[in-house]
Write a protein that holds these residues in place. Structure first.
Motif, PDB file in Angstrom:
ATOM      1  N   PHE A 120       0.844  -1.199   0.000  1.00  0.00           N
ATOM      2  CA  PHE A 120       0.000   0.000   0.000  1.00  0.00           C
ATOM      3  C   PHE A 120       0.883   1.255   0.000  1.00  0.00           C
ATOM      4  N   PRO A 121       1.371   1.663  -1.174  1.00  0.00           N
ATOM      5  CA  PRO A 121       2.271   2.828  -1.229  1.00  0.00           C
ATOM      6  C   PRO A 121       1.631   4.091  -0.652  1.00  0.00           C
ATOM      7  N   ARG A 122       0.301   4.190  -0.738  1.00  0.00           N
ATOM      8  CA  ARG A 122      -0.396   5.348  -0.183  1.00  0.00           C
ATOM      9  C   ARG A 122      -0.107   5.540   1.302  1.00  0.00           C
ATOM     10  N   LEU A 123       0.059   4.430   2.000  1.00  0.00           N
ATOM     11  CA  LEU A 123       0.298   4.522   3.438  1.00  0.00           C
ATOM     12  C   LEU A 123       1.659   5.122   3.738  1.00  0.00           C
ATOM     13  N   GLU A 124       2.610   4.871   2.865  1.00  0.00           N
ATOM     14  CA  GLU A 124       3.929   5.446   3.098  1.00  0.00           C
ATOM     15  C   GLU A 124       3.871   6.967   2.938  1.00  0.00           C
ATOM     16  N   ARG A 170     -11.730  -3.282  -6.137  1.00  0.00           N
ATOM     17  CA  ARG A 170     -10.959  -4.176  -7.000  1.00  0.00           C
ATOM     18  C   ARG A 170      -9.485  -4.154  -6.595  1.00  0.00           C
ATOM     19  N   SER A 171      -8.987  -2.955  -6.347  1.00  0.00           N
ATOM     20  CA  SER A 171      -7.568  -2.839  -6.001  1.00  0.00           C
ATOM     21  C   SER A 171      -7.266  -3.506  -4.659  1.00  0.00           C
ATOM     22  N   ILE A 172      -8.163  -3.337  -3.706  1.00  0.00           N
ATOM     23  CA  ILE A 172      -7.933  -3.963  -2.400  1.00  0.00           C
ATOM     24  C   ILE A 172      -8.034  -5.484  -2.493  1.00  0.00           C
ATOM     25  N   PHE A 173      -9.007  -5.968  -3.263  1.00  0.00           N
ATOM     26  CA  PHE A 173      -9.131  -7.425  -3.435  1.00  0.00           C
ATOM     27  C   PHE A 173      -7.899  -7.994  -4.142  1.00  0.00           C
ATOM     28  N   VAL A 176      -5.359  -8.390  -1.552  1.00  0.00           N
ATOM     29  CA  VAL A 176      -5.663  -9.546  -0.701  1.00  0.00           C
ATOM     30  C   VAL A 176      -5.191 -10.827  -1.387  1.00  0.00           C
ATOM     31  N   LYS A 177      -5.437 -10.910  -2.679  1.00  0.00           N
ATOM     32  CA  LYS A 177      -4.966 -12.066  -3.465  1.00  0.00           C
ATOM     33  C   LYS A 177      -3.449 -12.212  -3.336  1.00  0.00           C
ATOM     34  N   ASN A 178      -2.750 -11.082  -3.482  1.00  0.00           N
ATOM     35  CA  ASN A 178      -1.280 -11.122  -3.384  1.00  0.00           C
ATOM     36  C   ASN A 178      -0.809 -11.545  -1.999  1.00  0.00           C
ATOM     37  N   ILE A 179      -1.503 -11.053  -0.992  1.00  0.00           N
ATOM     38  CA  ILE A 179      -1.142 -11.432   0.379  1.00  0.00           C
ATOM     39  C   ILE A 179      -1.285 -12.939   0.542  1.00  0.00           C
ATOM     40  N   ASN A 180      -2.384 -13.477   0.014  1.00  0.00           N
ATOM     41  CA  ASN A 180      -2.624 -14.915   0.090  1.00  0.00           C
ATOM     42  C   ASN A 180      -1.536 -15.679  -0.685  1.00  0.00           C
ATOM     43  N   ARG A 181      -1.173 -15.182  -1.854  1.00  0.00           N
ATOM     44  CA  ARG A 181      -0.136 -15.850  -2.653  1.00  0.00           C
ATOM     45  C   ARG A 181       1.203 -15.867  -1.918  1.00  0.00           C
ATOM     46  N   SER A 182       1.430 -14.831  -1.101  1.00  0.00           N
ATOM     47  CA  SER A 182       2.709 -14.783  -0.388  1.00  0.00           C
ATOM     48  C   SER A 182       2.740 -15.774   0.774  1.00  0.00           C
ATOM     49  N   GLY A 183       1.640 -16.534   0.959  1.00  0.00           N
ATOM     50  CA  GLY A 183       1.680 -17.611   1.940  1.00  0.00           C
ATOM     51  C   GLY A 183       0.793 -17.428   3.157  1.00  0.00           C
ATOM     52  N   VAL A 184       0.027 -16.321   3.193  1.00  0.00           N
ATOM     53  CA  VAL A 184      -0.848 -16.091   4.340  1.00  0.00           C
ATOM     54  C   VAL A 184      -2.232 -16.689   4.041  1.00  0.00           C
TER      55      VAL A 184
END
Ligand SMILES: Nc1ncnc2c1ncn2[C@@H]1O[C@H](COP(=O)(O)OP(=O)(O)O)[C@@H](O)[C@H]1O
Ligand SMILES: [Mg+2]
Lengths: 233, 301
Positions: A120-124, A170-173, A176-184
């Motif tokens: 989430f680059p926006r958070l930085e 869509r962007s948040i989902f 979430v997909k990427n987070i899941n792919r990273s093993g979570v």
């Protein structure tokens, strides 16, 4: 990884969950669907230890979670981005993220913050800003990022799309997909059934405190009952 | 002008004492949304423990005023903190999941119990801190002689507030306290042990309140078993002025109330000294119950 057996939860005398059972395997992205008041939030709060079951078991990698205090649940690697985001408004974005890593002993490793900022680059950009002044979408990003700071094995997401514009959803989902792919492993609670089923491998459908359906997402998407009730025909 | 400086210094010192007590109310309210009605009695307990050490046992005479005071500060804060911890365990923790009214009744009960316990031990008459505990010298402040004790009390109050501010804003436990005060459920989702946070708050608040009792004894010389009622109500007003639950607000509120009282008594009427507090309390509760700090400042604190 997560195994819920015959879970019953009551508020005061009123039972909200009438004995539900579900299973999530390691690495899965599973969605729990249902209308308002179905008991989705109650289920996640029971897993996190914020509400106590009346009967039933919640096991995480074989260990009983249902008798552990909530901070022990987090320490086991189960975190949650709750419904309504519940960011700490009068604190900065960075303080919120650091709170997400509260169960870690010692200083927060910079790589954890870096990982969240990559997602989430926006958070930085907003790291010194008060969380209460963020937009709804940014607050949702913060809630998810905060839940990742503990490096969870299991991430519980309660209606992350609530009140957000379709593009943002869509962007948040996608994230979430990427987070899941990273093993979570992810449990995604949603009222936005179509989007959630496209993301998840499997889904459960809750209706006033009971599980009424469980199947692969592809089957649920084509299930006439689901189409009727949750996909708008 | 000289008169003003004198009154201003008086106000600051009294205000420092109010602020220390107010911090206990506001911290407990912050994490538990409960007014700890027994907090005023913890203040009284501090005053009497100081009396026990300094007067009854003659600590200052035995080891000298500086060491005697230091030992009293450590002992009083430690014992009152222990009493606060016990209070939480006995009167509040068992009611954590009951409705609010039960906790309020328990708080009132604890207040009555403590007040009577202090009366049984020390009696109902006034007790006097001896005037000779500290050297009766004055220091020069802007050309005005200000008694040493006033300066010491204000300096101690300011130092304690600074320490608390650092603790709240610079430590892990302080972060947990702030988070639990904002959203207890969300704090628990972060893995914060809220029971521990409450326990910590019930140690720090009483320690500060107990020290305020010791200071009040040293400053005014006279203590009494029900002194905690008036001081408690004034400190509660200070907490409301700063916005209850707001730590910096309680500090500012205490100092403001002390000044207001002192200057009001000096320039309006001494008879109105205590009434000023209640007028302020009622006005704020009616007009601006969130406290006097501007919204945006309050958000940041
Ligand atoms: N804190 C609470 N106190 C009393 N009843 C509650 C509480 N939270 C939820 N409920 C009730 O439990 C049921 C399930 O609610 P919830 O789990 O929030 O459903 P969902 O998240 O699916 O909308 C609803 O009937 C709701 O009114
Ligand atoms: Mg819900």
């Amino acid at each position: 990884m997560l195994e819920i057996t015959d879970l019953r939860v009551a508020y005061g005398g009123v039972e909200a969950l009438h004995g539900i059972s579900l299973k999530v395997e390691e690495g899965e992205l599973v969605t729990i669907l249902g209308a308002n008041g179905a008991g989705k939030t109650t289920t996640l709060m029971a897993v996190s230890g914020l509400v106590r079951p009346r009967t039933g078991e919640i096991r995480f990698n074989g260990e009983r979670l249902d008798s552990l205090p909530s901070h022990e649940v987090v320490a086991r690697g189960v975190t949650q981005a709750p419904e309504g985001r519940r960011v700490f408004g009068p604190m900065t974005v960075e303080e919120n993220l650091r709170l997400g890593a509260f169960t870690r002993k010692g200083p927060v490793p910079p790589r954890l913050l870096r990982r969240v900022f990559e997602l989430f680059p926006r958070l930085e950009e907003r790291r010194g800003q008060m969380a209460g002044t963020l937009s709804g979408g940014e607050q949702q990003m913060l809630a998810i990022g905060r839940a990742l700071m503990a490096e969870p094995k299991l991430l519980l997401l309660d209606e992350p799309s609530l009140g957000l514009a379709p593009l943002l959803v869509r962007s948040i989902f996608e994230t979430v997909k990427n987070i899941n792919r990273s093993g979570v492993t992810v449990v995604l609670v949603e009222q936005n059934a179509r989007a959630a089923l496209k993301l998840a491998g499997r889904g459960y459908v809750l209706d006033v405190g009971r599980l009424v359906l469980e199947d692969l997402s592809v089957n649920l998407l084509n299930n006439p009952q689901v189409k009727d009730a949750y996909l708008g025909g | 002008m000289d008169f003003f400086i004198q009154q201003f210094c008086n106000g600051l010192t009294t205000g420092g004492i109010y602020a220390l007590i107010a911090l206990g109310y506001t911290m407990v309210y912050g994490v538990m949304k409960l007014i700890n009605f027994a907090h005023g009695e913890l203040f009284t307990l501090g005053a009497f423990l100081g009396y026990l050490l300094l007067v009854t046992l003659g600590l200052a005479g035995a080891v000298g005023p500086a060491l005697g005071l230091a030992l009293s500060i450590v002992t009083v804060s430690g014992l009152v903190a222990a009493a606060g911890h016990l209070l939480e365990r006995v009167a509040y923790r068992p009611l954590r999941n009951s409705d609010r009214l039960a906790a309020v009744v328990s708080a009132l009960g604890a207040s009555i119990f403590l007040q009577n316990a202090i009366m049984i031990v020390w009696g109902s008459q006034y007790r006097a801190y001896s005037a000779r505990l500290l050297p009766a010298v004055s220091l020069d402040v802007l050309g005005q002689p200000i008694p040493l004790i006033r300066i010491l009390v204000f300096a101690a109050a300011a130092a304690l507030m600074l320490l608390l501010w650092l603790f709240i804003n610079r430590t892990r436990t302080g972060l947990a306290i702030r988070a639990a005060a904002i959203d207890q459920g969300a704090a628990r989702l972060m893995g914060i042990d809220v029971s521990r946070v409450i326990a910590v708050v019930f140690v720090i608040g009483p320690a500060l309140g107990g020290l305020a009792g010791l200071m009040a004894g040293l400053l005014y010389g006279q203590i009494n078993f029900n002194m905690g009622q008036l001081y408690g109500l004034k400190a509660f007003t200070a907490a409301i002025i700063g916005g209850i639950g707001n730590i910096q607000g309680a500090m500012i509120g205490g100092l403001l109330l002390g000044l207001l009282e002192s200057l009001g008594a000096a320039y309006v009427s001494v008879a109105w000294k205590d009434a000023i507090t209640f007028v302020v309390l009622i006005m704020i509760l009616v007009v601006r119950p969130t406290g006097l700090l501007p919204e945006r400042v309050a958000e940041k604190l």
